[in-house]
Design an enzyme around this catalytic site. Sequence first.
Site, PDB file in Angstrom:
ATOM      1  N   SER A  50      40.535  51.429  63.070  1.00 15.51           N
ATOM      2  CA  SER A  50      39.711  51.181  61.891  1.00 15.51           C
ATOM      3  C   SER A  50      39.792  49.758  61.365  1.00 15.51           C
ATOM      4  O   SER A  50      38.893  49.307  60.659  1.00 15.51           O
ATOM      5  CB  SER A  50      40.086  52.164  60.784  1.00 15.51           C
ATOM      6  OG  SER A  50      41.467  52.084  60.513  1.00 15.51           O
ATOM      7  N   GLU A  70      37.718  49.121  43.787  1.00 13.39           N
ATOM      8  CA  GLU A  70      39.168  49.246  43.818  1.00 13.39           C
ATOM      9  C   GLU A  70      39.613  48.889  45.225  1.00 13.39           C
ATOM     10  O   GLU A  70      38.843  49.018  46.174  1.00 13.39           O
ATOM     11  CB  GLU A  70      39.589  50.687  43.482  1.00 13.39           C
ATOM     12  CG  GLU A  70      39.589  51.662  44.671  1.00 13.39           C
ATOM     13  CD  GLU A  70      38.205  51.935  45.251  1.00 13.39           C
ATOM     14  OE1 GLU A  70      37.200  51.700  44.540  1.00 13.39           O
ATOM     15  OE2 GLU A  70      38.122  52.357  46.413  1.00 13.39           O
ATOM     16  N   LYS A  96      35.355  48.979  56.587  1.00 11.15           N
ATOM     17  CA  LYS A  96      34.962  49.051  55.176  1.00 11.15           C
ATOM     18  C   LYS A  96      33.612  48.397  54.903  1.00 11.15           C
ATOM     19  O   LYS A  96      32.883  48.796  53.999  1.00 11.15           O
ATOM     20  CB  LYS A  96      36.030  48.405  54.296  1.00 11.15           C
ATOM     21  CG  LYS A  96      37.363  49.154  54.270  1.00 11.15           C
ATOM     22  CD  LYS A  96      37.255  50.484  53.555  1.00 11.15           C
ATOM     23  CE  LYS A  96      38.610  51.158  53.395  1.00 11.15           C
ATOM     24  NZ  LYS A  96      38.481  52.532  52.845  1.00 11.15           N
TER      25      LYS A  96
END
Lengths: 408, 271
Positions: A391, A124, A102
Amino acid sequence: MTTPGTPTATPNPAALPDALGRFGAFGGSYIPETLHHAVEQLASAYADAKQDPAFQNELDGLLKNYVGRATPLYFAENLTKHVGGAQIYLKREDLAHTGAHKINNSLGQALLTLRMGKTRVIAETGAGQHGVATATAAARFGLKCDVFMGTEDMRRQQPNVTRMKLMGANVVPVTSGSCTLKDATNAAMRDWMGSSEDTHYIIGSVVGPHPFPMIVRDFQSVIGRECRAQCLDQLGQLPDHIIACVGGGSNAAGIFYPFVNDVDVKLVGVEAGGRSTALGDHAAPLSLGSPGVLHGSLSYVLQDPDGQTATVHSISAGLDYPGVGPEHSYWHDSGRVHYTAATDAQALDAFQQLTRLEGILPAIESSHALAQALQLAPTMPPDQTLVVNLSGRGDKDLDEVVRLLGMG
Amino acid sequence: MNRIDELFSDLRGRDAKALMPFVTAGDGGLDTTARVIPALERGGASVCEIGIPFSDPIADGPVIQASMTRALDAGTRLSGIFETIAALRPNTRLGLVAMVSYSIVYRNGLDAFVRDAGQAGFDGLIFPDLPIDEAQPARDAAGEAGLTLSMLVSPSTPADRARRIAQACTGFVYVVSRGGITGEGSTLPAGLPERLQTLRDATDTPLAVGFGVSSPEHVRSVVSVADAAIVGSAMVRRLHDAAEQGGDPADEAERFTRALASGLIGSVGVG
């Protein structure tokens, strides 16, 4: 579960979206007029930044020295031996600063925020990884930061709530609807309607109105570019399969995109199959949903026949979302990417196997991709290779896993 | 001629202005909605905006979002809304406008939705999350069905885009005032008269101002420069509060509309 759609006439799928933000039939911009100006401003700032070598240099420097890129491409030898068949490699996004992919996007969008002269960011978050990444970027650049998070997710991902607060972010509990990621997204969009003059909304996935799906994909494509170079370097060739989990779909878009024109590389997206295929029991819009409009774009969604967003379920807070990025819908219908789903149980099993066999604690999200790899590898010959996009790391999931495994 | 066009043409002939309250279909149950709509007419409304509840209404504030959640929890379905409207249509002269997320419209199919809305008795449509750039198919469908399609112009909309939107609207243009108008007495948001003048120069289509209009004073200010005042959250909140306190939302709808409508008087001939 893939239903191949009409073959695309577009000569180069990597050249999408078009000027209207369309990936084939999908994408676009279904937003209140009040947001139009902010979105236009972002599109223009991004187009400008893309042409500016100084912007790319600054981002590259941050990715190298702050995030710790390139992340390794690791040969999971024990896991490969254990399941047999194809060689399993892991793209170690779990080793990126803050513990997931991210951060690649949050840093890029934070630089865009500065470029637009804005002083506040909002985000969010579901699993909390995007919230942590955005809080991190905000701390690094001195931006004010509010993160919207459903109260159910705050419960499931308490350590990440603490991390965000320690970095100076304000975590805004969202109590509407199902109190999860889609409701946090609604709350963030609503905030942005009234705050866009000084605030940039750092969307965490390849969802939302144009240009967000394109921008987030581009910032995450560093994963695929690195992976492609590492495969050529370490394997002497491109891999046979690349597997990634898909919630909104940012890590998948990031690793798939640089391979889209390498038609011999099979791309597999793994959604959250939850506990059953009944509506409400999973979060697999590409596998089990149909096209609809949600959060600003046209894409596969899970809705009831009236068009109300369906409730979704997954043990993974990061995949617990009723929509998916529009480019994935395009890749789904064009047949370029095969989408399937892993159940809660399969993901938990994969989580345990990787932990035991390799000493790597994967995020529950990434465990869905691993679960598919464990099924696929034994069906492939040993001279073939398979890359799993790992991830994120699973530290944030420990409490939930302990609860689910009855170890508490 | 479409009822909304007829209505505004009649009002303009009399130098009069319109009050357009908003209610959420199914808030308190559809039987309540069926009684509230005629009460709005008795109170002096000309047009009623009927919000179709949606699970994820990003275009709406917390009051309307909560009302939509209540309506959905009460089991409100699109088919039930259309039946309710069809049943009250013969007994009301109000212009009825459906305000509905494009998510709902797309799922039902644009042509089917517009056809069903028209057959139920709606006169107009507002899709608050469908910007002009995506709106051509909806404009075509509404035009063919004889329904108006109003689009929103916001304070952040650049002037040339605002003119383009205004010219593409039928029925009326929905002009979003600044958010903070509630509680600011009779003061109009800075720049609103100028924005309205820009739109006036671009189109003859009536201009309706909404967002934050909540008192007779607001109505008076708004209709001094526009053709209609839209009252949304303030109405929805009052109807819900009335029900919570054991009162009748229909009585409150009539009472509050009558109070708001007092702001229409005295504005005649201005604007």
